[in-house]
Design a protein around this motif. Structure first.
Motif, mmCIF file in Angstrom:
data_model
loop_
_atom_site.group_PDB
_atom_site.id
_atom_site.type_symbol
_atom_site.label_atom_id
_atom_site.label_comp_id
_atom_site.label_asym_id
_atom_site.label_seq_id
_atom_site.Cartn_x
_atom_site.Cartn_y
_atom_site.Cartn_z
ATOM 1 N N ARG A 153 0.836 -1.210 0.000
ATOM 2 C CA ARG A 153 0.000 0.000 0.000
ATOM 3 C C ARG A 153 0.867 1.255 0.000
ATOM 4 O O ARG A 153 0.568 2.233 -0.695
ATOM 5 N N ALA B 158 -4.998 -6.483 -2.738
ATOM 6 C CA ALA B 158 -6.117 -7.361 -2.366
ATOM 7 C C ALA B 158 -5.702 -8.830 -2.360
ATOM 8 O O ALA B 158 -6.138 -9.605 -1.494
ATOM 9 N N GLU C 191 -3.513 -9.483 0.695
ATOM 10 C CA GLU C 191 -4.355 -9.448 1.884
ATOM 11 C C GLU C 191 -5.141 -10.746 2.038
ATOM 12 O O GLU C 191 -5.245 -11.310 3.127
ATOM 13 N N ALA C 192 -5.680 -11.235 0.925
ATOM 14 C CA ALA C 192 -6.494 -12.453 0.975
ATOM 15 C C ALA C 192 -5.675 -13.675 1.332
ATOM 16 O O ALA C 192 -6.128 -14.558 2.067
#
Length: 670
Positions: A96, A111, A114-115
């Motif tokens: 990020r 994403a 993160e997953a």
């Protein structure tokens, strides 16, 4: 539109930083290395176009500091950052921060990281995509009591796993209820130290298991393919040791099925870049496989995939991050031959694989057909305890598995690191194990064979003779002899006298080596053996010795009273017995507790005056992200405890003393 990178920063160290920098150079891209104070002279800093210091040795203040890495990128005009593996490679906050700073993160989208970074969420995501998972409990935020209840419900044996991170850090196999409390505490402590998150999940432990992973590659245009699988079943403490591609277990149908499942798992999170989907496979039923986790980064073992596909995965990562489409589809992928990789660690297998430290005094790395070495080593490299103990990877490719295995055994025989103890001899022994030769692999093989594979072998007599001759050469005057009485060879009127040296390897008894004459024409007698004619000469770091007509060549270095010799695929460190410290000679004291590795004391569980029984935990020493619990050697009273939490200790440093109680011998006999 494709973004052209002019400058890429490599946010890592060691062999992976060296490997990425070499691909950047081949692509014509300017490379930036970052380094801690401990790595100021490291090989990756010398190979890069620019090197930037980012803080002190502790990783939290350097390689794990997002702000300092981004400052280095801004300072050098880097448009992209390659994170390698470990450190910030799977850190969603770093990805990020790169995005916010306008710097391309060479890895998957935020994403996807993160997953898959949270193993609990990852399992739920892939289950929804129809990918089979290992039975277990994956609720986030479980307390110690809930983790214990989950273990009982799943059924022993179970595997405790940190939800964050990977690489085997923090994992514990628990076989009984009695082991749960200590295992949970240890797993949480190591997970918190390694990843900053002590969340645990519980899975059924598959005993007769194979660890097989699939390499995937996806671009930002919707194209996602797999590059075949890698067999990673040869593990120790859940850490891979030997990896190969393709797996000797899978047939064409199983390979295709597992490849489709890996692609489905990656598609479920919109994956781009290079990633690896890991599966556990029942060795008796190869078509039964379960999702373990997805590593959203390059893997340590990626070279074996590169060897059999002909693709440079780092180059593909960079091109994908720059917006390019994949230049091939699934039908273009074919697997050529077989490749096997061995991880070279700074560790002592004979001492339970404990991490080692030191300065590289001499180095031999193999070359030859089908041989590749990814290494961070150079003469002068300081191997400390601040980072992971992996030093290099030796890879062999050949048309067949057996030829690749034999080539790798030979390559390891021509690998020598003088000044630092490594696992090279253990790797050769493992590759020669009958089950490994036959491809009958499973994750418990090393544990079962441990005693056979790690039993220390004393150096043969010729090594002691060579060490003594090396010392003799050092003591001889340079140039021709002018005054016979000045020659330090024990010469006397009549028959020359013998000079005696007592040489000792760690854990061994001193061996007497007798010499007389000069190195160019000497006699040598090792132990109770017969005297033999000998001659030796040294050229820089090479020592050539002829004993009884047989000539051998050694790599040699003498430093700090220790002679390091490498030959026949083994490295021996021999100290002159007179130079050994009183502490080292007295280490057999049954009540003394010494540190088996250089490291940092993280937990002190005892105090002076405590009554303890043999085996009671006294303190925990951590080095290179590995914990080692030091226990009481005898039943008695703690009479000395010379360390505190946070203190660094040296190899074999005395940290505690337990004075045996008067009744201890009787208790032990009963």
């Amino acid at each position: 539109m494709t973004v052209v990178f002019e400058t890429v920063l490599v946010a890592n160290r060691g062999e992976i930083a060296v490997r990425v920098i070499r691909t950047l150079r081949e692509m014509g891209i300017r490379s930036v290395a970052v380094h801690s104070d401990a790595d100021a002279g490291a090989l990756h800093t010398r190979l890069a176009d620019v090197a930037v210091p980012i803080g002190p040795a502790p990783a939290a203040q350097s390689y794990l500091s997002i702000d300092r890495v981004l400052e280095a990128a801004a300072r050098t005009g880097a448009q992209a950052i390659h994170p390698g593996y470990g450190f910030l490679s799977e850190n969603v906050e770093f990805a990020r921060a790169c995005e916010k700073a306008g710097i391309v993160f060479i890895g998957p989208p935020v994403a996807a990281i993160e997953a898959m970074a949270d193993k609990i969420r990852a399992k739920q995501t892939v289950m929804a995509a129809g990918v089979p998972v290992v039975p277990g409990r994956t609720e986030p935020g479980m307390t110690d009591a809930q983790v214990a209840d989950a273990a009982v419900a799943v059924g022993f044996p179970v595997l405790l796993k940190p939800s964050a991170g990977g690489g085997g850090k923090g994992m514990r196999v628990v076989r009984t209820t009695e082991e749960l409390s200590d295992a949970i505490a240890g797993a949480r402590r190591e997970a918190r130290s390694s990843f900053g998150d002590d969340t645990l999940l519980v899975e059924r432990y598959v005993g007769n298991s194979r660890h097989i992973e699939v390499q995937v590659l996806g671009d930002a245009h919707g194209n996602l393919i797999h590059l075949g699988e890698r067999e990673c079943s040869l593990q120790r403490r859940h850490q891979k040791v030997i990896e190969e591609a393709p797996s000797p277990l899978l047939d064409t149908a199983s390979r295709a099925s597992m490849g489709r499942a890996a692609v489905d798992a990656a598609k479920a999170v919109g994956y781009t870049g290079a990633g690896t989907v890991e599966f556990i496979v029942d060795a008796d039923r190869p078509r039964d496989f379960f999702f373990l986790e997805m590593n959203t980064r390059l893997q340590v073992e990626h070279p074996v995939t590169e060897c059999i596909t002909g693709l440079d995965l780092v180059e593909q990562q960079i091109r994908i991050a720059a917006g390019e489409r994949l230049p091939l589809d699934q039908s273009d992928i074919s697997l050529d031959g077989h490749a096997i990789e061995a991880r070279l660690y700074a560790e002592d297998p004979a001492r339970g694989f404990l991490p080692q430290a030191g300065t590289v005094l001499g180095l031999v790395e193999p070359t030859g057909p089908g041989i590749r070495v990814d290494s961070s080593l150079a003469v002068g490299t300081v191997v400390g305890t601040d980072y992971d103990p992996m030093l290099a990877k030796v890879i062999a490719w050949a048309p067949t598995r057996e030829t690749a295995r034999a080539r790798l055994v030979g390559a390891l025989g021509h690998t020598a690191v003088l000044g630092v103890t490594t696992n090279a001899a253990f790797l050769r022994a493992l590759l020669n194990d009958p089950d490994v030769v036959a491809g009958k692999l499973d994750t418990g093989l090393i544990e079962r064979r441990g005693a056979e594979l790690t039993a220390p072998e004393p150096p043969p007599p010729h090594v002691y003779a060579a060490a003594a001759l090396a010392l003799l050469i050092e003591s001889e005057p340079a140039g021709p002899v002018v005054d016979r009485w000045d020659v330090p060879d024990g010469w006397r009127l009549g028959e020359p006298a013998w000079t005696v040296r007592r040489l000792q390897v760690s854990g061994g008894d001193p061996v007497e080596v007798r010499l007389r004459g000069r190195s160019a024409a000497a006699e040598v007698r090792v132990g109770d053996g017969e005297p033999v004619a000998a001659r030796a000469f040294r050229d820089a770091g090479r020592l050539t010795v002829t004993l009884d007509g047989l000539t051998m060549s050694y790599t040699v270095q003498h430093e700090g009273g220790t002679v390091w010799l490498a030959a026949d695929g083994r490295v021996a460190a021999l100290r002159e017995h007179e130079r050994l410290t009183a502490h080292a000679e007295g280490s057999g004291n049954g009540g003394a507790v010494t540190s088996p590795m250089p490291g940092t004391v993280t937990v002190v569980q005892a105090a002076v005056g405590d009554e303890v029984t043999a085996g009671t935990p006294l303190l925990v020493v951590e080095a290179m992200k590995m914990e080692h619990v030091l226990t009481a050697p005898v039943t008695g009273t703690v009479t000395e405890l010379g360390v505190t939490a946070g203190q660094t200790v040296a190899l074999d440093e005395r940290v505690a003393v337990v004075t045996p109680s008067a009744s201890a011998p009787e208790q032990q006999e009963n």
